[in-house]
Scaffold this active site. Structure first.
Site, short mmCIF file in Angstrom:
data_model
loop_
_atom_site.label_atom_id
_atom_site.label_comp_id
_atom_site.label_asym_id
_atom_site.label_seq_id
_atom_site.Cartn_x
_atom_site.Cartn_y
_atom_site.Cartn_z
N ASN A 48 -10.84 -3.46 -6.67
CA ASN A 48 -9.80 -2.29 -7.08
C ASN A 48 -10.36 -1.93 -8.91
O ASN A 48 -9.62 -0.18 -9.07
CB ASN A 48 -8.15 -2.50 -6.77
N ASP A 77 1.05 -1.13 -0.31
CA ASP A 77 -0.14 0.37 0.30
C ASP A 77 1.39 1.32 -0.03
O ASP A 77 2.14 1.22 0.63
CB ASP A 77 -0.89 -0.26 1.28
#
Ligand code: FPP
Length: 239
Positions: free
Chosen positions: A68, A20
């Site tokens: 996503n 991330d």
């Protein structure tokens, strides 16, 4: 610090890594968010090398989640192009004795990427070293539903009885079939959540959250996470 036997001494079998912070890494430099992902791919390569060097038996990287797809089309397209071009790098992993596995649903994944994932996996099938799993179009809830449907079908066709449905049977229906449970989840970038990653397998994992953004994640950070893990007292519900 001598790290030769660190992973073995800690008894670590499986590490999960949430890559991330790519978008923020790019924005901090005045670049578009998507510019962070190629840097993230470089960090992935380096981190995998470190895992091999340290003797980590299995490592799973969260590359693209089922959620996503909701990002702007431009970013999703650039991620898909990156994965496709990165597959040639994946093919080279065979020479490092790495065993590759892509976990996640193939629904909606471009055919060209699926074909490359199959090819890369089959090239490493005879290897005996570190397992490198890439969670791509992966969601823990989707994985559990997928496994449940698989088991329901087995029940329907009579190949499994209701009393045979236990953790072992369920594990064998997950994308991570045959892999050990997760001992340690590392999440850089300052966020402190699991984001639908390995929610079954990480039932008793230790979590290490770090402030570094993924493109800057180095071997030093990996070792720091291992050292932190070593300070934890894992009781698995016991005393
Ligand atoms: C999360 O950071 C990262 C992703 C959604 C993509 C991860 C992909 C890579 C690291 C590159 C490719 C990997 C392989 C295996 C080829 P973010 O974009 O959400 O960052 P932010 O939280 O700063 O917005």
């Amino acid at each position: 610090m001598n790290t030769d036997n660190l992973v073995k001494e800690l008894g670590i079998n499986h590490i999960g890594i949430i890559m991330d912070g790519n978008g923020r890494w790019a924005q901090k430099r005045g670049l578009p968010r998507k510019a962070g992902h190629p840097k993230g791919a470089e960090a992935f390569k380096k981190c995998l090398d470190s895992c091999v060097k340290l003797g980590v038996p299995c490592v799973t990287f969260y590359a693209f989640s089922t959620e996503n797809w909701s990002r702007p089309k431009d970013e999703v397209d650039s991620l898909m192009n990156l994965f496709l071009s990165f597959m040639d790098e994946m093919m080279k992993l065979s020479s490092k004795n790495i065993r590759l596995r892509f976990i996640g649903s193939r629904d909606g994944v471009p055919e060209k990427i699926c074909a490359k994932m199959d090819e890369a996996e089959s090239r490493t099938v005879g290897n005996t070293g570190t397992w490198c799993c890439v969670a791509f179009n992966y969601g823990g809830k989707e994985e559990i539903l997928h496994a449940t449907k698989k088991i329901a079908l087995e029940y329907k066709n009579g190949s499994i009885g209701i009393d045979d449905i236990d953790e072992t049977a369920f594990n064998s229906c997950l994308y991570t079939e045959g892999l050990p449970d997760v001992d340690l989840i590392i999440r850089p970038s300052g966020e402190q959540r699991l984001s639908n990653f390995l929610i079954w397998q990480a039932a008793y994992a230790e979590f290490v959250f770090m402030d570094v953004l993924w493109p800057d994640f180095s071997e030093k950070d990996l070792i720091a996470a291992l050292v932190e893990y070593g300070k934890r007292n894992r009781r698995f519900g016991g005393v």
